[in-house]
Write an enzyme that holds these catalytic residues in place. Structure first.
Site, mmCIF file in Angstrom:
data_model
loop_
_atom_site.group_PDB
_atom_site.id
_atom_site.type_symbol
_atom_site.label_atom_id
_atom_site.label_comp_id
_atom_site.label_asym_id
_atom_site.label_seq_id
_atom_site.Cartn_x
_atom_site.Cartn_y
_atom_site.Cartn_z
ATOM 1 N N HIS A 84 0.835 -1.247 0.031
ATOM 2 C CA HIS A 84 -0.016 -0.022 -0.179
ATOM 3 C C HIS A 84 0.805 1.287 0.047
ATOM 4 C CE1 HIS A 84 -3.761 1.480 0.173
ATOM 5 N NE2 HIS A 84 -3.669 2.216 1.248
ATOM 6 N N ASN B 243 -2.774 6.943 5.848
ATOM 7 C CA ASN B 243 -3.199 5.985 4.849
ATOM 8 C C ASN B 243 -4.346 6.632 3.994
ATOM 9 O OD1 ASN B 243 -4.276 3.698 3.541
ATOM 10 N ND2 ASN B 243 -4.471 2.514 5.164
#
Length: 570
Positions: free
Chosen positions: A163, A195
């Site tokens: 990610h 994130n």
């Protein structure tokens, strides 16, 4: 700044509610919805992206893709805020379709949005998790830059494998409470990340609700903005960052403003092309150095480092081949570049390899970046494709502390002009390589010379110094080296290149000592070079000038001459 855990880019922008200045949205206030002037709303939006050396305007309408009245792609937490979705649509228009943004390169997006240069750092190859010195050096670089990218699996520590995380802050956090913390001055290297999903955070040490935060004062926590909520943003130590992440991409916004109080870089921008031609002297697609027969047929750019040592940043960008599906999806070429240290007076193309001092990796990326400390001198950058014969356009950006006078080398040899018949045309080309000197005569600070034999060098007392430099003269052209401080055995390692009309005329190499008022002559050698002579190093005794030129002076000079009757051999 983005970081990659273990690559896909997920673009993120914020609502333009504050006083932020943006190149991407240059006139955002005029485009913001005005409740007092609803009639001024036109339903179109203006954005700009940095594309191949210039800011390109993009205009879109306000229709956004939705399913069940919900935005499909990028969106803000605030349902009334649409800047992120609009910017994403404009960016998708650059590439022709939303699908083109899927699986893109993080570094490319950073450059498109900022006009900066992207600098990748491989945390695994650099052994950042185990090498404390390297880790501290990287932290300082990230602190100044204040960016990383297959499987989306959540690990026990809360991170999502494969990610992309954005780096939102880097700090040296003071530990302790009250005055004790101030005087103890113990600081921890910390990094804050987010994130882009807006959830799923790091759950290890220094996560939002961990006990480690008890080591930090309340005022320090408030200053850092520590919150206990699953908003996707979290702190971790830089040591843990280097252990759990594999890549870091820093987007450097290079300051080139003369009005800035901060460090200002000098930027040179060169546009060029790799073009394949049958004629070796006209071919500009020679491939990398592995292809020795054609490598030097690639484009060449000369620049000067004018300080004793300078940090040089070089970015090579190829014109992107990602296109609309209608045109077909093109693949990037594998590109890179080498840097060669050349003669101080080089002004024509290289035809034989010189001293390679640096080189980038070769990769099929849009941009390739290199940072290198270079000593004073003249250098040639050779940007190439990995394989010969490949064609494309490129942009070369060179950043130095002082102007580098970077320019392309187009000519292979001195041009013939209307004066050639009268003045003559060079018959030979000679490269003079002055390597080093030994046992130069000493000198007191007041300028008095001490002509001691090199074997008696041990008798020199403190205060007798020599700051030598060398001058090469051939047919009226002079090449002068930098000054070498406080040494009687300088390692000059400099070259001059001379196109000679009078082959029988000697080449003079003189050594001087740099003084505050008048420089002092230390000795000379006079050389003659023939194309048939063997190209070997010569160590020669220094001689005096004029009628005393046969007299030896203290010291020797080691040189090497290469001479050719073909002007395109060196």
């Amino acid at each position: 700044m983005w970081c990659r855990f273990s690559g896909r880019r997920k673009s993120q922008t914020t609502g333009m509610k504050g006083e932020a200045k943006s190149e991407v949205i240059p006139d955002w206030k005029e485009q913001e919805w005005d409740t007092e002037k609803p009639e001024s709303y036109a339903g179109i939006f203006h954005f700009r992206f940095w594309r191949f050396g210039e800011w390109v305007d993009v205009v879109i309408d306000d229709r956004l893709p939705t399913v069940d009245n919900q935005l499909v792609y990028c969106h803000s937490n605030d349902s009334n805020e649409f800047w992120s979705a609009l910017v994403e649509k404009a960016y998708a228009k650059v590439y022709g379709i939303y699908e083109a943004l899927d699986g893109g390169n993080t570094a490319d997006a950073l450059v498109d949005f900022t006009g900066g240069v992207s600098e990748p750092a491989d945390l695994l190859e650099g052994q950042m998790a185990t090498d404390e010195v390297a880790r501290n050096q990287l932290f300082e670089r990230v602190l100044k830059a204040t960016t990383i990218e297959d499987m989306e699996a959540r690990l026990d520590c809360g991170l999502v494998k494969g990610h992309a995380y954005a780096v939102t802050d880097v700090k040296k956090v003071r530990l302790g409470h009250g005055l004790l913390a101030f005087f103890k001055s113990e600081k921890l290297h910390m990094i804050r990340m987010r994130n882009p999903w807006g959830e799923k955070e790091w759950s290890g040490p220094w996560s939002d609700s961990s006990e480690e935060w008890n080591k930090v004062s309340k005022s320090e926590r408030e200053k850092l903005g520590v919150t206990v909520q699953d908003d996707g943003e979290f702190w971790m130590t830089f040591d843990d960052f280097c252990q759990y992440f594999t890549d870091l991409i820093m987007c450097r916004l290079i300051n080139t403003s003369y009005l800035s109080i901060h460090k200002t870089w000098e930027e040179e921008v060169m546009r060029g092309s790799w073009v394949h031609r049958q004629d070796p002297l006209r071919n500009r697609s020679g491939g990398c150095i592995n292809h020795k027969a054609s490598f030097l047929q690639s484009p060449q750019y000369v620049f000067d480092v004018k300080k004793l040592e300078d940090e040089v940043l070089i970015c090579l960008q190829q014109k992107e081949k990602r296109a609309t599906p209608k045109e077909g999806k093109g693949e990037n070429l594998a590109i890179g570049f080498d840097i060669h240290r050349v003669e101080l007076n080089r002004k024509y193309r290289m035809h034989s390899a010189q001293q390679k001092v640096a080189g980038s990796i070769y990769i099929n990326s849009r941009c390739v970046f290199l940072r290198k400390e270079l000593q004073e001198g003249r250098y040639v950058i050779i940007p190439t494709t990995f394989d010969p014969g490949q064609q494309g356009d490129f942009l070369l950006r060179v950043f130095t502390d002082v102007p580098s006078d970077c320019k392309e080398l187009n000519l292979d040899e001195p041009p013939q002009t209307c004066w050639t018949g009268m003045c003559g045309y060079p018959q030979l080309v000679t490269q003079v390589h002055v390597m080093n000197a030994e046992g130069l005569q000493g000198q007191d600070n007041n300028g008095e010379l001490h002509r001691l034999h090199p074997s008696k060098e041990i008798l020199l007392i403190k205060g007798r110094v020599v700051d030598p430099y060398v001058i090469i003269t051939c047919e009226g052209e002079r090449v002068r080296s930098p000054v070498y401080k406080d040494t009687r055995c300088p390692n000059f390692d400099i070259k001059g290149l001379f196109y000679r009309k009078k082959p029988k005329e000697g080449i003079h190499i003189e050594i001087y000592n740099k003084n505050m008022i008048v420089d002092t002559f230390l000795g000379q050698v006079i050389l003659f070079s023939d194309p048939n002579e063997r190209q070997e190093n010569q160590t020669l005794h220094l001689r005096d000038k004029g009628s005393r030129q046969d007299n030896d002076l203290p010291g020797t000079l080691t040189v090497r001459l290469i001479t050719s009757t073909a002007l395109t051999n060196i």
